[in-house]
Design an enzyme around this catalytic site. Structure first.
Site, PDB file in Angstrom:
ATOM      1  N   THR A  12     -12.415   6.041  15.482  1.00  0.00           N
ATOM      2  CA  THR A  12     -13.457   6.019  16.384  1.00  0.00           C
ATOM      3  C   THR A  12     -13.573   5.029  17.467  1.00  0.00           C
ATOM      4  O   THR A  12     -13.101   3.639  17.151  1.00  0.00           O
ATOM      5  CB  THR A  12     -14.692   5.681  15.541  1.00  0.00           C
ATOM      6  OG1 THR A  12     -14.757   6.524  14.398  1.00  0.00           O
ATOM      7  CG2 THR A  12     -16.001   5.750  16.219  1.00  0.00           C
ATOM      8  N   CYS A  48     -19.006   2.252   9.441  1.00  0.00           N
ATOM      9  CA  CYS A  48     -19.045   2.898  10.547  1.00  0.00           C
ATOM     10  C   CYS A  48     -20.501   3.002  11.242  1.00  0.00           C
ATOM     11  O   CYS A  48     -20.282   2.306  12.567  1.00  0.00           O
ATOM     12  CB  CYS A  48     -18.871   4.631  10.083  1.00  0.00           C
ATOM     13  SG  CYS A  48     -17.640   5.081   9.350  1.00  0.00           S
ATOM     14  N   ARG A  82     -18.134  -2.605   2.600  1.00  0.00           N
ATOM     15  CA  ARG A  82     -18.245  -3.019   4.129  1.00  0.00           C
ATOM     16  C   ARG A  82     -19.804  -2.771   4.592  1.00  0.00           C
ATOM     17  O   ARG A  82     -20.283  -1.663   4.590  1.00  0.00           O
ATOM     18  CB  ARG A  82     -17.184  -2.430   4.906  1.00  0.00           C
ATOM     19  CG  ARG A  82     -15.733  -3.079   4.731  1.00  0.00           C
ATOM     20  CD  ARG A  82     -14.749  -2.308   5.716  1.00  0.00           C
ATOM     21  NE  ARG A  82     -14.586  -0.764   5.134  1.00  0.00           N
ATOM     22  CZ  ARG A  82     -13.657   0.158   5.422  1.00  0.00           C
ATOM     23  NH1 ARG A  82     -13.234  -0.393   6.676  1.00  0.00           N
ATOM     24  NH2 ARG A  82     -13.787   1.290   5.070  1.00  0.00           N
ATOM     25  N   GLY A 137     -35.084   3.827   3.153  1.00  0.00           N
ATOM     26  CA  GLY A 137     -34.718   3.205   2.127  1.00  0.00           C
ATOM     27  C   GLY A 137     -34.435   1.653   2.709  1.00  0.00           C
ATOM     28  O   GLY A 137     -35.163   1.245   3.429  1.00  0.00           O
ATOM     29  N   LEU A 178     -15.952  13.036   8.629  1.00  0.00           N
ATOM     30  CA  LEU A 178     -16.054  13.092   7.176  1.00  0.00           C
ATOM     31  C   LEU A 178     -16.892  11.629   6.605  1.00  0.00           C
ATOM     32  O   LEU A 178     -16.878  10.736   7.416  1.00  0.00           O
ATOM     33  CB  LEU A 178     -14.894  12.973   6.483  1.00  0.00           C
ATOM     34  CG  LEU A 178     -13.900  11.835   6.866  1.00  0.00           C
ATOM     35  CD1 LEU A 178     -14.021  10.491   5.813  1.00  0.00           C
ATOM     36  CD2 LEU A 178     -12.346  12.490   6.552  1.00  0.00           C
ATOM     37  N   LYS A 235     -21.206  -0.669  12.753  1.00  0.00           N
ATOM     38  CA  LYS A 235     -20.161  -1.009  13.786  1.00  0.00           C
ATOM     39  C   LYS A 235     -20.140  -0.253  15.244  1.00  0.00           C
ATOM     40  O   LYS A 235     -20.252  -0.586  16.102  1.00  0.00           O
ATOM     41  CB  LYS A 235     -18.624  -0.938  13.176  1.00  0.00           C
ATOM     42  CG  LYS A 235     -17.546  -0.744  14.069  1.00  0.00           C
ATOM     43  CD  LYS A 235     -16.275  -0.415  13.150  1.00  0.00           C
ATOM     44  CE  LYS A 235     -15.886   1.102  12.913  1.00  0.00           C
ATOM     45  NZ  LYS A 235     -15.401   1.761  13.991  1.00  0.00           N
ATOM     46  N   LYS A 264     -23.224   2.839  -0.514  1.00  0.00           N
ATOM     47  CA  LYS A 264     -23.538   4.126  -0.885  1.00  0.00           C
ATOM     48  C   LYS A 264     -23.060   4.428  -2.084  1.00  0.00           C
ATOM     49  O   LYS A 264     -21.937   3.942  -2.516  1.00  0.00           O
ATOM     50  CB  LYS A 264     -23.601   5.179   0.185  1.00  0.00           C
ATOM     51  CG  LYS A 264     -22.117   5.715   0.578  1.00  0.00           C
ATOM     52  CD  LYS A 264     -22.363   6.813   1.425  1.00  0.00           C
ATOM     53  CE  LYS A 264     -21.143   7.695   1.552  1.00  0.00           C
ATOM     54  NZ  LYS A 264     -21.195   8.654   2.489  1.00  0.00           N
ATOM     55  N   LYS A 273       0.890  -1.233  -0.037  1.00  0.00           N
ATOM     56  CA  LYS A 273       0.024  -0.158  -0.112  1.00  0.00           C
ATOM     57  C   LYS A 273       0.844   1.188  -0.082  1.00  0.00           C
ATOM     58  O   LYS A 273       0.739   2.082  -0.813  1.00  0.00           O
ATOM     59  CB  LYS A 273      -0.944  -0.136   1.443  1.00  0.00           C
ATOM     60  CG  LYS A 273      -2.119   1.093   1.440  1.00  0.00           C
ATOM     61  CD  LYS A 273      -2.863   0.513   2.636  1.00  0.00           C
ATOM     62  CE  LYS A 273      -3.910   1.487   2.631  1.00  0.00           C
ATOM     63  NZ  LYS A 273      -4.850   1.123   3.921  1.00  0.00           N
ATOM     64  N   GLU A 278     -17.818   8.924   3.476  1.00  0.00           N
ATOM     65  CA  GLU A 278     -17.145   8.654   2.248  1.00  0.00           C
ATOM     66  C   GLU A 278     -17.862   9.064   1.135  1.00  0.00           C
ATOM     67  O   GLU A 278     -19.014   9.171   1.213  1.00  0.00           O
ATOM     68  CB  GLU A 278     -16.984   6.768   2.312  1.00  0.00           C
ATOM     69  CG  GLU A 278     -16.135   6.227   3.323  1.00  0.00           C
ATOM     70  CD  GLU A 278     -16.157   4.732   3.276  1.00  0.00           C
ATOM     71  OE1 GLU A 278     -16.682   3.998   2.285  1.00  0.00           O
ATOM     72  OE2 GLU A 278     -15.962   4.179   4.226  1.00  0.00           O
TER      73      GLU A 278
HETATM   74  C1  UGA Z   1     -20.743   8.300   8.528  1.00  0.00           C
HETATM   75  C2  UGA Z   1     -20.957   9.670   8.997  1.00  0.00           C
HETATM   76  O1  UGA Z   1     -22.047  10.382   8.406  1.00  0.00           O
HETATM   77  C3  UGA Z   1     -19.735  10.548   9.028  1.00  0.00           C
HETATM   78  O2  UGA Z   1     -19.963  11.595   9.972  1.00  0.00           O
HETATM   79  C4  UGA Z   1     -18.750   9.705   9.884  1.00  0.00           C
HETATM   80  O3  UGA Z   1     -17.387  10.548  10.101  1.00  0.00           O
HETATM   81  C5  UGA Z   1     -18.239   8.533   9.300  1.00  0.00           C
HETATM   82  O4  UGA Z   1     -19.725   7.536   9.302  1.00  0.00           O
HETATM   83  C6  UGA Z   1     -17.502   7.545  10.128  1.00  0.00           C
HETATM   84  O5  UGA Z   1     -17.585   7.398  11.363  1.00  0.00           O
HETATM   85  O6  UGA Z   1     -16.276   7.594   9.798  1.00  0.00           O
HETATM   86  P1  UGA Z   1     -20.018   7.320   6.003  1.00  0.00           P
HETATM   87  O7  UGA Z   1     -20.532   6.133   6.781  1.00  0.00           O
HETATM   88  O8  UGA Z   1     -19.223   7.546   5.074  1.00  0.00           O
HETATM   89  O9  UGA Z   1     -20.330   8.480   7.281  1.00  0.00           O
HETATM   90  O10 UGA Z   1     -21.647   7.404   5.272  1.00  0.00           O
HETATM   91  P2  UGA Z   1     -23.028   8.138   5.386  1.00  0.00           P
HETATM   92  O11 UGA Z   1     -23.240   9.275   4.203  1.00  0.00           O
HETATM   93  O12 UGA Z   1     -23.126   8.827   6.683  1.00  0.00           O
HETATM   94  O13 UGA Z   1     -24.045   7.089   5.059  1.00  0.00           O
HETATM   95  C7  UGA Z   1     -24.230   5.832   5.964  1.00  0.00           C
HETATM   96  C8  UGA Z   1     -25.261   4.919   5.656  1.00  0.00           C
HETATM   97  O14 UGA Z   1     -26.227   5.565   5.903  1.00  0.00           O
HETATM   98  C9  UGA Z   1     -25.343   4.810   3.992  1.00  0.00           C
HETATM   99  O15 UGA Z   1     -25.721   3.338   3.967  1.00  0.00           O
HETATM  100  C10 UGA Z   1     -26.483   5.566   3.411  1.00  0.00           C
HETATM  101  O16 UGA Z   1     -27.028   4.852   2.351  1.00  0.00           O
HETATM  102  C11 UGA Z   1     -27.229   5.279   4.649  1.00  0.00           C
HETATM  103  N1  UGA Z   1     -28.361   6.658   4.784  1.00  0.00           N
HETATM  104  C12 UGA Z   1     -27.849   7.812   4.982  1.00  0.00           C
HETATM  105  C13 UGA Z   1     -29.625   6.341   4.672  1.00  0.00           C
HETATM  106  O17 UGA Z   1     -30.074   5.267   4.564  1.00  0.00           O
HETATM  107  N2  UGA Z   1     -30.462   7.685   4.779  1.00  0.00           N
HETATM  108  C14 UGA Z   1     -29.987   8.820   4.970  1.00  0.00           C
HETATM  109  O18 UGA Z   1     -30.924   9.768   4.959  1.00  0.00           O
HETATM  110  C15 UGA Z   1     -28.609   8.974   4.911  1.00  0.00           C
END
Ligand code: UGA
Length: 431
Positions: free
Chosen positions: A121, A260, A327, A253, A153, A263, A320, A35, A155
């Protein structure tokens, strides 16, 4: 400032690249030699918009470098961020062994003052444990501080989120640590909250648990809507117009996924059990989330009857859009259930098929979305990639054996779908 980052996953690499872009000198460390060799050439091992460009630019400007040596990092950097993974153990607790290993190695090389910052985290009180681990291994007389600086942040929009954060949380136990971190983040000009370490740790965990709760809440409301004829999209919009509630994270949905939320919710529940509090609300968040996956299959069965021998097209695999991360992806649960029911699966995802091929078997990966729909008895929208919303629907219908679409992300307009002759099920609105 000279910054060390240990762990070059999403958080570590994005943080390192963004600090470098702010003008700091950053050394990123990982124990994965291959990596690091790739990163030295500017090759990012996962899909994240804009990240490769940022890494390349900052390598070119000599502000960003990579190494496998923690000793080198400790020698060069006063501030060291720990960004290694904290994956779930089989019982749901967070596995902190990588953090422990890194702490011991840092301590073994420390000869002068360092600020060790947890960015991974972690459960509340990990800072205390990091402090004790360092104390056990560090040379007598060497000064250090521990701090917690969680990352928020997402992804898919990681660079934007890291460069324009809503807030920076600094959990510190000394003025020296606070001053170093304030100076580090000064160029971002973002709102700062300086607090104690335990509260900072809990802010991160609680933010993710609360966002997961919001998603499960609206998914539960979607079930109410399906049974009453109300439309969850309208309900979400209507409640979200209240500033106290807000529009974000109210998209119903197929349930949340990723590395994240699943877990962190489960680790939060475990942590509470350990301290003698039964956080039943969070347990329900998990149950509702899994039931959303099941509810997609129930709709499919209502449309098709038995699934044995039926060909199901999966539109999207990543947890997403704008990521190739598999994951905790809903697609994994859906595939498992479909395979148990002896359905055959044809899938298409713009970027996640390579990663998916490492974790699922007996799935036909297709070159484009129309190939996945060819001869399909039904299609399930699993990930709301932009290209699916712009599908040529008459062409899609022609390709399918039966025009049945189960839309797990509500990307299509129900009336339009019916007009085009599809049998269409979304989430949270009557057909
Ligand atoms: C999440 C948090 O949003 C970040 O703030 C945090 O830093 C990150 O985890 C982490 O702990 O590292 P992430 O997992 O990248 O970020 O993605 P999200 O955009 O939060 O989406 C998480 C899941 O929720 C996805 O499967 C998405 O499809 C779902 N989701 C999100 C919904 O089903 N409905 C929504 O309204 C929003």
């Amino acid at each position: 400032m000279q910054i060390g980052i240990i762990g070059t996953g999403y958080v570590g690499l994005v943080t390192g690249a963004c600090f470098a872009d702010l003008g700091h000198t950053v050394l990123c460390i990982d124990n994965n030699k291959e990596k690091i060799a790739q990163l030295k050439k500017g090759k990012v091992p996962f899909y994240e918009p804009e990240l490769e460009g940022l890494v390349m630019t900052n390598i070119g400007e000599k502000r960003l470098a990579f190494s496998t040596s923690i000793a080198e990092c400790v020698k060069k950097c006063e501030i060291i961020f720990i960004c290694v993974g904290t994956p779930p153990l089989p019982n749901g607790e967070a596995d902190l062994s990588a953090i422990e290993h890194v702490c011991i190695e840092i301590a073994n090389h420390m000869k002068r003052y360092h600020l060790i910052v947890e960015k991974s985290t972690v459960p509340v009180k990990t800072g205390e444990w990091v402090q004790q681990t360092l104390k056990k291994h560090v040379r007598k007389g060497v000064q250090y501080d521990v701090a917690s600086n969680p990352e928020f942040l997402r992804e898919g929009s990681a660079i934007k989120d890291a460069a324009h954060p809503d807030r920076i949380i600094l959990g510190v136990a000394s003025d020296r640590a606070a001053m170093l971190l304030v100076k580090l983040y000064e160029p971002l000009n973002a709102p700062l909250l300086i607090t104690d370490i335990k509260s900072a740790e809990l802010i991160k965990h609680t933010a993710n648990a609360f966002l997961a709760l919001k998603i499960s809440f609206i998914n539960a409301v979607a079930n109410v809507c399906e049974r009453t004829g109300a439309n969850v999209m309208k309900v979400a919009k209507g409640i979200g117009m209240d500033k106290r509630i807000g529009q974000d994270f109210l998209s119903p949905g197929i349930g949340y996924g990723g590395s994240c939320f699943p877990k962190d919710v489960s680790a939060y529940i475990k942590l509470c059990e350990k301290i003698g509090y039964d956080f039943k609300l969070l347990k329900e968040v998990e149950i509702i989330n899994y039931n959303q996956r099941r509810s997609i299959i129930n709709k499919l069965k209502a449309a098709l009857g038995k699934l044995r021998g039926k060909k199901i097209a999966l539109l999207g695999l990543a947890f997403k859009p704008n990521t190739d991360d598999m994951r905790g992806a809903a697609s994994l649960d859906i595939i498992k259930i479909l395979q148990k029911e002896k359905a055959s699966i044809a899938a298409y995802d713009p970027v996640a098929m390579k990663n998916a091929s490492h974790v699922v078997k007996n799935v036909m990966f297709c070159k484009d979305v129309y190939s996945s729909l060819e001869g399909a008895d039904a299609a399930i929208v699993v990930t709301e990639w932009g290209e699916f919303s712009h599908l040529d629907l008459p062409r899609a219908k022609k390709a399918m054996k039966k025009p049945i679409i189960i839309d797990g992300r509500n990307i299509f307009e129900p009336k339009k779908m019916q007009k085009l002759g599809f049998k269409y099920w979304g989430v949270g609105h009557s057909k």
